[in-house]
Design a protein around this motif. Structure first.
Motif, PDB file in Angstrom:
ATOM      1  N   VAL A  32       0.839  -1.209   0.000  1.00 25.67           N
ATOM      2  CA  VAL A  32       0.000   0.000   0.000  1.00 25.67           C
ATOM      3  C   VAL A  32       0.870   1.255   0.000  1.00 25.67           C
ATOM      4  CG1 VAL A  32      -1.649   1.334   1.367  1.00 25.67           C
ATOM      5  CG2 VAL A  32      -1.974  -1.130   1.072  1.00 25.67           C
ATOM      6  N   LEU A  33       1.889   1.282   0.848  1.00 30.65           N
ATOM      7  CA  LEU A  33       2.720   2.480   0.980  1.00 30.65           C
ATOM      8  C   LEU A  33       3.506   2.773  -0.300  1.00 30.65           C
ATOM      9  CD1 LEU A  33       4.139   2.052   4.600  1.00 30.65           C
ATOM     10  CD2 LEU A  33       2.289   3.560   3.857  1.00 30.65           C
ATOM     11  N   THR A  34       3.993   1.742  -0.941  1.00 31.70           N
ATOM     12  CA  THR A  34       4.818   1.961  -2.139  1.00 31.70           C
ATOM     13  C   THR A  34       3.978   2.268  -3.373  1.00 31.70           C
ATOM     14  OG1 THR A  34       4.903  -0.437  -2.521  1.00 31.70           O
ATOM     15  CG2 THR A  34       6.725   0.547  -1.296  1.00 31.70           C
ATOM     16  N   ALA A  35       2.668   2.017  -3.295  1.00 29.21           N
ATOM     17  CA  ALA A  35       1.796   2.297  -4.438  1.00 29.21           C
ATOM     18  C   ALA A  35       1.058   3.623  -4.311  1.00 29.21           C
ATOM     19  CB  ALA A  35       0.772   1.168  -4.605  1.00 29.21           C
ATOM     20  N   MET A  36       1.047   4.219  -3.119  1.00 28.40           N
ATOM     21  CA  MET A  36       0.234   5.429  -2.921  1.00 28.40           C
ATOM     22  C   MET A  36       0.856   6.637  -3.610  1.00 28.40           C
ATOM     23  SD  MET A  36       0.838   6.559   1.072  1.00 28.40           S
ATOM     24  CE  MET A  36      -0.281   5.291   1.623  1.00 28.40           C
ATOM     25  N   ARG A  37       0.010   7.590  -3.943  1.00 24.48           N
ATOM     26  CA  ARG A  37       0.426   8.860  -4.534  1.00 24.48           C
ATOM     27  C   ARG A  37      -0.261   9.995  -3.794  1.00 24.48           C
ATOM     28  NH1 ARG A  37       3.358   5.666  -5.989  1.00 24.48           N
ATOM     29  NH2 ARG A  37       4.084   5.126  -8.078  1.00 24.48           N
ATOM     30  N   PRO A  38       0.494  10.964  -3.299  1.00 20.04           N
ATOM     31  CA  PRO A  38       1.956  11.017  -3.385  1.00 20.04           C
ATOM     32  C   PRO A  38       2.608   9.948  -2.521  1.00 20.04           C
ATOM     33  CG  PRO A  38       1.167  12.740  -1.936  1.00 20.04           C
ATOM     34  CD  PRO A  38      -0.055  12.111  -2.542  1.00 20.04           C
ATOM     35  N   MET A  39       3.774   9.537  -2.949  1.00 28.70           N
ATOM     36  CA  MET A  39       4.513   8.519  -2.208  1.00 28.70           C
ATOM     37  C   MET A  39       5.151   9.148  -0.973  1.00 28.70           C
ATOM     38  SD  MET A  39       7.547   6.032  -3.603  1.00 28.70           S
ATOM     39  CE  MET A  39       6.459   5.283  -4.821  1.00 28.70           C
ATOM     40  N   PRO A  40       5.252   8.423   0.143  1.00 26.74           N
ATOM     41  CA  PRO A  40       5.942   8.968   1.312  1.00 26.74           C
ATOM     42  C   PRO A  40       7.382   9.359   0.995  1.00 26.74           C
ATOM     43  CG  PRO A  40       4.737   6.978   1.888  1.00 26.74           C
ATOM     44  CD  PRO A  40       4.690   7.084   0.397  1.00 26.74           C
ATOM     45  N   ASP A  41       7.853  10.383   1.697  1.00 24.85           N
ATOM     46  CA  ASP A  41       9.252  10.795   1.547  1.00 24.85           C
ATOM     47  C   ASP A  41      10.187   9.874   2.311  1.00 24.85           C
ATOM     48  OD1 ASP A  41       9.055  13.386   0.011  1.00 24.85           O
ATOM     49  OD2 ASP A  41       7.655  13.781   1.632  1.00 24.85           O
ATOM     50  N   LEU A  42       9.689   9.266   3.376  1.00 24.71           N
ATOM     51  CA  LEU A  42      10.495   8.342   4.163  1.00 24.71           C
ATOM     52  C   LEU A  42       9.564   7.479   4.997  1.00 24.71           C
ATOM     53  CD1 LEU A  42      10.584   9.501   7.372  1.00 24.71           C
ATOM     54  CD2 LEU A  42      12.007  11.226   6.288  1.00 24.71           C
ATOM     55  N   LEU A  43      10.134   6.432   5.572  1.00 23.64           N
ATOM     56  CA  LEU A  43       9.380   5.503   6.413  1.00 23.64           C
ATOM     57  C   LEU A  43      10.091   5.339   7.743  1.00 23.64           C
ATOM     58  CD1 LEU A  43       7.186   3.317   6.892  1.00 23.64           C
ATOM     59  CD2 LEU A  43       8.712   1.693   5.733  1.00 23.64           C
ATOM     60  N   LEU A  44       9.351   5.510   8.833  1.00 19.63           N
ATOM     61  CA  LEU A  44       9.845   5.247  10.177  1.00 19.63           C
ATOM     62  C   LEU A  44       9.335   3.877  10.614  1.00 19.63           C
ATOM     63  CD1 LEU A  44       9.020   8.701  11.803  1.00 19.63           C
ATOM     64  CD2 LEU A  44      11.232   7.968  10.898  1.00 19.63           C
ATOM     65  N   ALA A  45      10.239   3.027  11.096  1.00 18.33           N
ATOM     66  CA  ALA A  45       9.865   1.715  11.632  1.00 18.33           C
ATOM     67  C   ALA A  45      10.181   1.741  13.125  1.00 18.33           C
ATOM     68  CB  ALA A  45      10.630   0.604  10.922  1.00 18.33           C
ATOM     69  N   THR A  46       9.127   1.898  13.940  1.00 16.79           N
ATOM     70  CA  THR A  46       9.330   2.341  15.316  1.00 16.79           C
ATOM     71  C   THR A  46       9.309   1.201  16.342  1.00 16.79           C
ATOM     72  OG1 THR A  46       6.980   2.951  15.404  1.00 16.79           O
ATOM     73  CG2 THR A  46       8.557   4.703  14.927  1.00 16.79           C
ATOM     74  N   GLY A  47      10.143   0.198  16.113  1.00 14.58           N
ATOM     75  CA  GLY A  47      10.438  -0.748  17.164  1.00 14.58           C
ATOM     76  C   GLY A  47       9.600  -2.007  17.194  1.00 14.58           C
ATOM     77  N   ASP A  48      10.069  -2.969  18.021  1.00 13.84           N
ATOM     78  CA  ASP A  48       9.575  -4.336  17.975  1.00 13.84           C
ATOM     79  C   ASP A  48       9.588  -4.800  16.523  1.00 13.84           C
ATOM     80  OD1 ASP A  48       9.366  -4.309  20.684  1.00 13.84           O
ATOM     81  OD2 ASP A  48       7.205  -4.568  20.775  1.00 13.84           O
ATOM     82  N   LEU A  49      10.742  -4.592  15.916  1.00 12.22           N
ATOM     83  CA  LEU A  49      10.936  -4.934  14.505  1.00 12.22           C
ATOM     84  C   LEU A  49      10.827  -6.440  14.306  1.00 12.22           C
ATOM     85  CD1 LEU A  49      14.025  -2.605  14.011  1.00 12.22           C
ATOM     86  CD2 LEU A  49      11.638  -2.067  13.474  1.00 12.22           C
ATOM     87  N   VAL A  50      11.385  -7.180  15.260  1.00 12.96           N
ATOM     88  CA  VAL A  50      11.259  -8.640  15.260  1.00 12.96           C
ATOM     89  C   VAL A  50      10.748  -9.053  16.632  1.00 12.96           C
ATOM     90  CG1 VAL A  50      13.115  -8.847  13.563  1.00 12.96           C
ATOM     91  CG2 VAL A  50      13.647  -9.081  15.991  1.00 12.96           C
ATOM     92  N   ASP A  51      10.403 -10.328  16.765  1.00 10.48           N
ATOM     93  CA  ASP A  51       9.767 -10.756  18.004  1.00 10.48           C
ATOM     94  C   ASP A  51      10.744 -11.276  19.041  1.00 10.48           C
ATOM     95  OD1 ASP A  51       7.005 -11.144  19.206  1.00 10.48           O
ATOM     96  OD2 ASP A  51       7.857 -13.152  19.493  1.00 10.48           O
ATOM     97  N   ARG A  52      11.865 -11.862  18.597  1.00 11.05           N
ATOM     98  CA  ARG A  52      12.765 -12.521  19.539  1.00 11.05           C
ATOM     99  C   ARG A  52      14.205 -12.045  19.442  1.00 11.05           C
ATOM    100  NH1 ARG A  52      10.088 -18.615  19.428  1.00 11.05           N
ATOM    101  NH2 ARG A  52       7.998 -17.869  18.916  1.00 11.05           N
ATOM    102  N   GLY A  53      14.435 -10.998  18.665  1.00 10.49           N
ATOM    103  CA  GLY A  53      15.767 -10.431  18.572  1.00 10.49           C
ATOM    104  C   GLY A  53      16.770 -11.273  17.803  1.00 10.49           C
ATOM    105  N   ASP A  54      16.308 -12.254  17.017  1.00  7.28           N
ATOM    106  CA  ASP A  54      17.233 -13.166  16.340  1.00  7.28           C
ATOM    107  C   ASP A  54      17.667 -12.598  14.994  1.00  7.28           C
ATOM    108  OD1 ASP A  54      15.338 -14.937  14.161  1.00  7.28           O
ATOM    109  OD2 ASP A  54      14.329 -13.874  15.780  1.00  7.28           O
ATOM    110  N   LEU A  55      18.874 -12.976  14.596  1.00  7.05           N
ATOM    111  CA  LEU A  55      19.472 -12.442  13.378  1.00  7.05           C
ATOM    112  C   LEU A  55      18.684 -12.848  12.134  1.00  7.05           C
ATOM    113  CD1 LEU A  55      21.779 -10.870  12.089  1.00  7.05           C
ATOM    114  CD2 LEU A  55      23.124 -12.997  12.069  1.00  7.05           C
ATOM    115  N   ALA A  56      18.184 -14.075  12.098  1.00  5.05           N
ATOM    116  CA  ALA A  56      17.447 -14.524  10.919  1.00  5.05           C
ATOM    117  C   ALA A  56      16.225 -13.656  10.662  1.00  5.05           C
ATOM    118  CB  ALA A  56      17.039 -15.986  11.080  1.00  5.05           C
ATOM    119  N   SER A  57      15.537 -13.256  11.728  1.00 11.35           N
ATOM    120  CA  SER A  57      14.348 -12.409  11.566  1.00 11.35           C
ATOM    121  C   SER A  57      14.733 -11.011  11.105  1.00 11.35           C
ATOM    122  CB  SER A  57      13.560 -12.343  12.877  1.00 11.35           C
ATOM    123  OG  SER A  57      13.018 -13.612  13.195  1.00 11.35           O
ATOM    124  N   TYR A  58      15.842 -10.480  11.627  1.00 10.70           N
ATOM    125  CA  TYR A  58      16.291  -9.163  11.154  1.00 10.70           C
ATOM    126  C   TYR A  58      16.660  -9.220   9.674  1.00 10.70           C
ATOM    127  CZ  TYR A  58      16.436  -7.073  15.824  1.00 10.70           C
ATOM    128  OH  TYR A  58      16.096  -6.560  17.042  1.00 10.70           O
TER     129      TYR A  58
END
Length: 292
Positions: A32-58
């Motif tokens: 949705v974000l990459t298809a919208m117009r106008p497109m966002p200037d940037l994206l903030l990813a505000t934490g709890d990016l993964v569930d268990r802190g493991d490298l494979a998930s990152y």
């Protein structure tokens, strides 16, 4: 400037599933974000990016975010682990052991904070982190600034998730930004719900999750008496769009599901649109310039 936000992605909650539910929800939002117009200037990813802190998930997260044609700036939440995050995202700055950095985005400046205390669900903000933030705020006191962090420093009323306003880190953070009117807003995640609140001279905007949401229940909770209340609900994957108009940060919240259209801009709606725009002084000025 248009700022997109996603939060509480929790990749790896189902680590052995190649078609993980949370990855599908994230991909849906990114589509949705990459298809919208106008497109966002940037994206903030505000934490709890993964569930268990493991490298494979990152690594899977990095792969998912690679579809974004705009910059992506992450911060850490309580489910993250600094060491593995930094291994997967070595380009993100680390200062005094904390993932804190600034992003200068033309019209506005973002200060990304690290509120992670590993092993604790709630937030943290120590003197080391406060010293960094004080220095950054002192450097550009006339520059419009947005603070980005995972944990909201405010009690939102959902008792089992809310921050206790008497926590020492909340007071330290409050003291650190006090007297800095250039702070135009605070963007957070953590609560898996869309929430806005005026707080100590600024505004906190809290984004809902790409993963499942937290149920809205403002009743007190007794940890000794389970009452079968809903806690996590399968509402659609969601995101925020923050529009900086040069004066205020305006926050919108939406989900990535299809929306049923009840009206569209066609000849029937054109008179209403023209009448509404004609009432605006800026539109009237533009018409005068065009006529000249």
């Amino acid at each position: 400037m248009l700022i997109a936000q996603i939060t509480d992605i929790h990749l790896g909650f189902d680590p052995d599933n190649p078609s993980e539910f949370n990855r599908k929800r994230l991909d849906h939002v990114l589509k949705v974000l990459t298809a919208m117009r106008p497109m966002p200037d940037l994206l903030l990813a505000t934490g709890d990016l993964v569930d268990r802190g493991d490298l494979a998930s990152y690594k899977r997260l990095r792969n998912a975010l690679s579809v974004c044609p705009f910059p992506v700036w992450p911060c850490l939440g309580n489910h993250d682990l600094r060491e593995t995050f930094c291994e997967a995202f070595p380009e993100i700055p680390v200062v005094d052991g904390f993932v804190q950095y600034e992003v200068n985005a033309g019209q506005i400046r973002f200060l990304i904070l690290d509120t992670l205390e590993e092993g604790r669900h709630g937030g943290a903000f120590c003197e080391t982190r406060a010293r960094w933030l004080r220095a950054r705020l002192a450097e550009q006191q006339d520059r419009d600034t947005i603070i980005v962090m995972h944990h909201p420093p405010v009690d939102v009323g959902i008792e089992w998730m809310a921050t206790d306003p008497e926590e020492p880190w909340v007071e330290l953070f409050s003291q650190t930004i006090a007297g800095h009117p250039q702070v135009k807003g605070i963007i957070c995640g953590h609560l898996h719900r869309p929430i806005c609140v005026a707080w100590r001279g600024t505004t906190i905007s809290i984004c809902p999750s790409t993963a499942p949401q937290v149920a809205l229940d403002l009743a007190p909770i007794d940890p000794d008496r389970p009452d079968n209340r809903a806690m996590i609900i399968a509402d659609p994957p969601a995101y925020a769009l923050h529009k900086w108009n040069g004066r205020e940060l305006v926050s919108h919240f939406d989900n990535a599901d299809d929306h049923v259209m009840l009206a569209k801009f066609d000849a029937n709606m054109q008179p209403l649109v023209k009448a509404l725009l004609a009432e605006r002084p800026s539109h009237q000025r533009e018409e005068k310039r065009s006529a000249a």
